[in-house]
Design an enzyme around this catalytic site. Structure first.
Site, PDB file in Angstrom:
ATOM      1  N   ASN A   1       9.828   0.095  12.572  1.00 44.10           N
ATOM      2  CA  ASN A   1       8.405  -0.177  12.729  1.00 44.10           C
ATOM      3  C   ASN A   1       8.038  -0.870  14.030  1.00 44.10           C
ATOM      4  OD1 ASN A   1       7.437   0.951  10.301  1.00 44.10           O
ATOM      5  ND2 ASN A   1       8.412  -0.754   9.226  1.00 44.10           N
TER       6      ASN A   1
ATOM      7  N   GLU B   1      -4.609  -0.986  10.897  1.00 49.22           N
ATOM      8  CA  GLU B   1      -4.983  -2.369  11.172  1.00 49.22           C
ATOM      9  C   GLU B   1      -5.664  -2.407  12.529  1.00 49.22           C
ATOM     10  OE1 GLU B   1      -1.428  -4.681  11.270  1.00 49.22           O
ATOM     11  OE2 GLU B   1      -0.615  -3.658  12.991  1.00 49.22           O
TER      12      GLU B   1
ATOM     13  N   GLU C   1       0.839  -1.197   0.000  1.00 50.59           N
ATOM     14  CA  GLU C   1       0.000   0.000   0.000  1.00 50.59           C
ATOM     15  C   GLU C   1       0.866   1.236   0.000  1.00 50.59           C
ATOM     16  OE1 GLU C   1      -2.355  -0.734   3.449  1.00 50.59           O
ATOM     17  OE2 GLU C   1      -0.856   0.064   4.811  1.00 50.59           O
TER      18      GLU C   1
ATOM     19  N   GLU D   1      -5.450   0.733  14.992  1.00 51.15           N
ATOM     20  CA  GLU D   1      -4.291   1.589  14.738  1.00 51.15           C
ATOM     21  C   GLU D   1      -4.566   2.511  13.565  1.00 51.15           C
ATOM     22  OE1 GLU D   1      -0.820  -0.852  14.189  1.00 51.15           O
ATOM     23  OE2 GLU D   1      -0.704  -1.302  16.340  1.00 51.15           O
TER      24      GLU D   1
END
Lengths: 573, 693
Positions: free
Chosen positions: B266, B319, B231, B306
């Protein structure tokens, strides 16, 4: 830099001298005569013959020469080699302004081979080594430092005489001797006198052995007969890259055995601390070595008449060491680091390891418990025997072998000689099998460790952390060898041998080996068999180990045990 | 008379029985389970056990063989070993865990986070045996567990979503094509993923191919599912998440947000609640969308939605995590709810106790994740070891410091599990108060035996940008473009450090004199030299009593303290300011922790320092021609063999540690001299891997 520091030093000394002259004058004349003092002194010096003055001048001149050593050029050369001068070393080793130097005026007595001339050339060079009554951390000691800038530090009769003199003094008062060795060897020009000098020193080394601690710090070359003096002392330390110890140098080796070998490979710090076991520790450089030696010195008693020193301690003696509860792995074949146990238990994690790179399967060194110096001996499960390192995979345990037995034995005997309690951590599956070991004489070498532990009369505390199998169990300061307090952790296994081997013997040819093995483990792989017989005094929680050792040592400090009279024992050398 | 006696006794019994019934009724009104099994380890297992104990519920721990003396095992009422160290053999071993449930008779299972917490098969198997799964129903896990499907559901529930490709990417080439369609940068992530694993950002075709390869491998090893999606990558966003709590009766609440923007690779490092960035309107909008999504999937239990929030406060659904989050304590701090308790109640079928308007934001909470990792290497490469010394900031615990940990002194941080040591949470009426407490707590935290990230955490929470709230997920790379180098001491602080080191040296030296026999003469004036990094500073110390006046670096510093040389913490008063130093003694050099900085000032007498200049410098190993493992791990691939020529930057081998794959590259063009390891081999930190010529 060099000039500066030397100048500073000498200025300090000269100032000191002036002060002492003045004050002695005052004492002599008394306070009443004080106003007259100066004039009378002045008048005296003018009145009396010039001879009086010239003696004073000569004294000053001699001192200056002595302080300058072999001259600035040689001092610079020494620095360029990464080495300090004899005096700089003394300055670092000892408490500031704490030393008293003697025999500054001793000269060599040789006039052959142009030595007389040489002596003249360097303006009646005073002899080459110093002797001091000194202080480290307010503890007294005697110390000599060979000056490589004067005749390469070679040993003359007078040189040896000075060393002997301080050793005699040290013996008289009962204080340690530290030798800072930096010597090219015997002074060939002096012939047999130099050899006699060595022998005189050797004799004193031997006589002092076990009476006062003797430490050698090798800070330069030390070859030929000279090597035996360090070898006779209790501890030999070396400086990496700049110190060498060998009987014969690379040139002779080449001509005799046709081996090509460098000085470093033949007798450098690495060789002696990891291969030969001649030296006990190697330090990075002169400064590092001397500062570490200061630390090391604080562990030692002054003589065999003194108890182990007790230093102020900030670590609570009843501290529980929770991390020990999980240190021994559940699988009895898995390794762990005995050093972690030792560091967690002793005061402030401060452990001075002796021979950390030689026979690493046994750990020995000094530490403190509630401030009191103790000697620590421990099997190291993390490291396989030196001999087995080449095999892959190496056997997981720390069997006792020739090297580790000898290393341990010598350490135990030092502790015993100097009233230092011994704490032994046991995790040993036995003696290392194999032809190399048997041919090498593991029997007589292993006997040394056994002998040392059995003979020792100092307080002995033993903790079995895991395995204590076979003869090695007996050897490692067991109850049977007069261990004072013997503890077992819950993970301890005291047995003749491991389950697998035992079952193969007991149940030879039977089918149900696995079942038998389980039964053996159930019966023997735990501390109970030893505990029910009183061979261990208690099974303790690992976290309480420190607390127990500290309180036991307190009680055992009163221990007095004497071996039967003998001229000396006959340890299987 | 005997009859009367019997009558009285009966009456008594009756009374007692009535009382008992009433008590039982009261009990039953909040009665949940008798026994819960916690299918997890470490801090979260301990966390769940704590609430169970509070609620009077028996607990069962499961553990691998290496964990058999772990804290969670000791805390639980019962413990069952479910296999060997690798997670696939133990904590992911469903058969063994199902057996443990049967053997112990546990009525419910709390999965914690990670492991089986979002595993639909596990939830199904539990349901089949009539054991309650403390978490959402299987269909919600199924729907939200798949990133592709969850995005579609979110879209349908009118939740803002990120533009991207709503399907599974099959090959690297397809990935490149899709990436080009969406426009770089793009994010490649595991469909089954979470926790930053199997996630890569790509800025061009080449990185897309590489990212595809790594992500699919990581996804495979972490989740057993290598499906990936792509994405649009929103550059410089904030990561803000909404905690939701829903029951099985269609009620759902949002429990405010957590700001989790401080991340590295991340993975979150520092979180706080509330966020400095959100206004009430945005908060409400996000909260309501989160609740819409929860309701859309008939969610029950605690969950987290999130969002990525851009600088204009646009937010996009990222998500939904259908489990308890690592960072849940900060929400508990500001709302006063015990999320685990709520999860257990909801699982039993109770309705929610609260209404949306009952959910407050009280004060401010910060969480720092203390990891066993080296922050100087890409903000944190895993480190392993045994915690030889471990002391939580206990002295501060009563002032709103919470430490969630599952380890203790002596515990092992192994390569098998997550390297998190603990979660350090501080709470205060204001953000400033919470931050000040965090600073104190970090300074008082003693961790020895493993490398840890406290220095980085301390830098983050005291950084002006963080304090002002100007943060994004790129915070670390932006603030430390050349990597984290540790706290930079300004002159005043450096002087304080030098003075402390010098004072400590003098204390140690003087203590050495304090042997039983002679009474020492204390020297009061010392000329020293303190070596700190490259610099060497002349120091003059004058000691009077316990106070040291230190002349150093053009200033005077007064240092005093209690000087306990055995303690790892050295509280000093420096020029009247209280400072906490950490000490790790090593003869004449002391490792001093100052401002989170592990410094090793080496103090020498002035004379020794002068003479030191004659000492030859030891030649360090030429590191450009050898490749050493930067961390402990397993070699998964070796791309070169002896004789090969590698270009600068070319991959030499790949090391997997803590389920992260790390590619090691050549720093110069060279010929490979020798290869010292092979794929599958376990290597330690600093082990030689490859020698170059």
């Amino acid at each position: 830099m060099a000039a500066f520091s030397v100048a500073r030093r000498s200025r300090g000394l000269i100032n000191g001298l002036k002060v002492s002259f003045r004050s002695s004058g005052q004492l002599k004349h008394g306070a009443v005569a004080a106003p007259l003092l100066q004039t009378s002194l002045h008048r005296d010096s003018r009145w009396y013959s010039a001879g009086h003055l010239s003696v004073k001048e000569r004294i000053e001149a001699k001192r200056r020469a002595a302080l300058a050593g072999g001259g600035q050029a040689r001092i610079d050369a020494q620095h360029k080699r990464g080495k300090l001068t004899a005096r700089e070393r003394i300055d670092l080793l000892l408490d500031t302004d704490s030393f008293v130097e003697t025999d500054m005026f001793v000269e060599h007595r040789c006039s052959d081979f142009g030595m007389e001339q040489d002596k003249n050339k360097v303006t009646h060079l005073p002899e080459v080594i110093f002797y001091f009554f000194n202080i480290i951390f307010c503890l007294c000691l005697f110390c000599f430092s060979q000056d490589f800038t004067v005749f390469g530090g070679s040993l003359s009769g007078a040189h040896a005489q000075k060393i002997c003199k301080i050793m005699d003094q040290a013996m008289k008062v009962g204080a340690p001797v530290i030798g800072l060795n930096d010597s090219g060897g015997a002074r060939i020009q002096e012939g047999v006198e130099s050899l006699a000098g060595y022998a005189d020193i050797f004799l004193r080394n031997v006589m002092a052995s076990g009476v006062i601690p003797q430490i050698s710090l090798i800070m330069g070359p030390c070859a030929g007969g000279a090597v035996y003096s360090p070898a006779l002392t209790d501890f030999t330390f070396m400086v990496k890259d700049t110190s060498y110890l060998f009987i014969t140098g690379p040139d002779v080796v080449k001509s005799v055995t046709n081996e090509d070998v460098t000085q470093e490979e033949l007798g450098g710090a690495k060789t002696h601390t990891s291969v030969s076991g001649v030296a006990h520790h190697a330090f990075e450089n002169d400064v590092d070595a001397l500062l570490n030696l200061r630390e090391f010195f604080t562990f030692l008693p002054l003589s065999n008449q003194d108890p182990a020193p007790i230093r102020e301690c900030h670590d609570p003696s009843d501290r529980l060491v929770r991390s020990l509860e999980t240190i021994v792995p559940l699988e009895s074949t898995k390794a762990y680091d005995m050093l972690e146990i030792i560091k967690a238990i002793v005061d402030e994690k401060d452990f001075f390891e002796i021979m950390p790179n030689y026979a690493k399967n046994i750990v020995v060194g000094f530490a403190r418990m509630n401030g009191r110096t103790v000697g620590i001996v421990g099997n190291q499960p993390k490291v396989a025997s030196d001999e087995y390192v080449v095999l892959t995979p190496p056997p997981p345990f720390c069997c006792l072998d020739i090297n580790s037995s000898v290393k341990g034995a010598r350490f135990v005997r030092f502790c015993d000689a100097f009233n230092i309690p011994i704490i032994t951590f046991v995790d040993v599956p036995g003696f290392l099998p194999g032809t190399a070991q048997e041919y090498g004489g593991i029997i007589r070498h292993g006997a040394k460790l056994l002998f040392a532990f059995a003979e020792a009369t100092v307080p002995k505390i033993t903790i079995i952390t895991r395995k204590a199998y076979g003869g090695a169990y007996d050897v490692m300061s067991s109850k049977h060898l007069r261990g004072d307090v013997n503890y077992a952790w819950p993970t301890a296994e005291v047995a003749v041998m491991g389950a697998k081997g035992a079952v193969q013997i007991i149940f030879r040819g039977k089918d149900n080996q696995a079942e038998a093995e389980a039964e053996y483990v159930e019966k023997f792989a735990n501390p109970f068999p030893a505990a029910v017989r009183g061979f261990v005094d208690d099974i303790i929680e690992p976290s309480t180990t420190r607390k127990l050792i500290c309180s036991n040592l307190e009680v055992l400090a009163r221990k007095k045990q004497v071996n039967p009279w003998k001229k000396h024992a006959n340890i299987p050398l | 008379p005997p009859n009367i006696m019997v009558g009285e006794t009966l009456n008594l019994v009756k009374n007692v029985l009535v009382k008992l019934m009433i008590n039982l009724l009261i009990c039953f009104s909040s009665q949940t389970f008798d026994k819960i099994l916690i299918a997890n380890r470490g801090e979260i297992a301990c966390r769940v056990i704590k609430t169970c104990k509070k609620m009077g519920i028996q607990t069962v721990a499961v553990h691998s063989d290496v964990d058999s003396s772990a804290v969670h095992v000791k805390m639980a009422d019962e413990a069952v070993c479910v296999g060997s160290a690798p997670t696939s053999k133990s904590y992911l071993n469903m058969d063994a865990i199902m057996d443990a449930i049967r053997v112990t008779g546990a009525q419910a299972v709390h999965p914690g986070y990670g492991f089986l917490s979002e595993n639909k098969d596990f939830a199904k198997r539990l349901a089949a045996e009539g054991v309650t799964f403390i978490g959402p129903d299987t269909h919600a896990i199924l729907a939200m567990g798949d990133k592709i499907e969850s995005k579609l559901i979110a879209k349908a529930a009118k939740v803002n979503t990120i533009p991207g490709f709503d399907g599974v990417v099959k090959t690297a080439e397809e990935a490149v094509k899709i990436a080009q369609d969406i426009g770089y940068p793009v994010m490649i992530k595991a469909s089954a993923g979470g926790g930053g694993k199997g996630m890569r950002i790509a800025w061009n075709d080449e990185e897309t191919r590489e990212g595809f390869r790594f992500s699919s491998q990581e996804a495979e090893s972490s989740f057993g599912d290598d499906r990936l999606l792509i994405e649009k990558y929103i550059d410089n966003p904030r990561h803000i998440e909404i905690q939701v709590l829903a029951d099985k009766h269609g009620n759902a609440l949002w429990l405010n947000e957590r700001e989790c923007s401080i991340q590295r690779r991340n993975q979150k490092v520092v979180e706080e609640a509330p966020s400095t960035f959100l206004d009430q309107d945005t908060r409400q909008a996000m909260g309501e969308q989160a609740v819409q999504l929860a309701k859309a999937v008939q969610y029950s239990s605690a969950g987290t939605v999130e969002f990525l929030v851009d600088s204009k406060k646009n937010f996009y659904f990222l998500e939904m995590n259908t489990r308890l989050q690592v960072e849940h304590p900060i929400t508990e701090c500001i709302t006063g709810l015990d999320l685990v308790e709520q999860m257990i109640r909801v699982a039993k079928g109770y309705r929610l106790q609260h209404k949306q308007e009952d959910i407050p934001i009280n004060g401010w909470a910060i969480e720092s994740r203390i990891y066993a990792e080296d922050p100087y290497k890409s903000f944190g490469l895993p480190s392993i070891g045994r915690l030889s010394e471990y002391q939580e900031p206990l002295n501060l615990k009563n002032v709103s410091v919470r430490v969630d940990s599952g380890i203790e002194e002596g515990s092992d941080i192994s390569i098998y599990y997550d390297p998190m040591i603990s979660k350090l949470v501080t709470y205060g009426a204001t953000r400033g108060e919470a931050l000040a407490r965090m600073e104190d707590a970090l300074d008082n935290y003693v961790i020895r035996g493993v490398t840890h990230n406290i220095s980085l955490l301390r830098e983050i929470i005291t950084h002006p940008r963080f304090i002002s709230g100007d943060i994004s997920t790129n915070f670390l790379p932006e603030v430390y473009p050349d990597g984290f180098k540790g706290h930079q001491l300004e002159a005043g602080k450096r002087r304080e450090l030098l003075a402390s080191a010098a004072a400590l040296y003098v204390t140690v030296q003087l203590r050495s004199q304090k042997v039983l026999s002679p009474t020492p003469v204390e020297r009061s004036h010392w000329e020293l030299c303190v070596q700190l990094g490259e610099g060497c500073y002349a120091v003059e110390v004058v000691k009077s009593g316990n106070v040291y006046n230190v002349e150093v670096d053009g200033g005077t510093v007064e240092v005093s303290g209690q000087w306990n040389l055995a303690s790892p913490l050295l509280p000093l008063s420096i020029n009247g300011t209280q400072r906490m130093l950490q000490v790790n003694a090593n003869t004449y050099t002391h490792n001093l922790g100052f401002f989170g900085l592990g410094t090793t000032p080496s103090t020498l007498l002035f004379l020794a320092a002068q003479l030191n200049s004659y000492m030859p410098e030891k030649v360090p190993e030429d590191t450009s021609s050898i490749l050493r493992s930067p961390m402990p791990g397993t070699v998964v691939a070796m791309s070169v063999k002896p004789g090969d020529t590698v270009a600068e930057g070319q991959e030499i081998c790949v090391i997997e540690a803590m389920k992260m794959q790390n590619s090691l590259t050549a720093v110069k063009q060279a010929k490979v001299k020798s290869v010292q390891c092979k794929p599958g081999e376990t290597v330690g930190e600093g082990d030689l891997l490859v020698e170059l010529e």
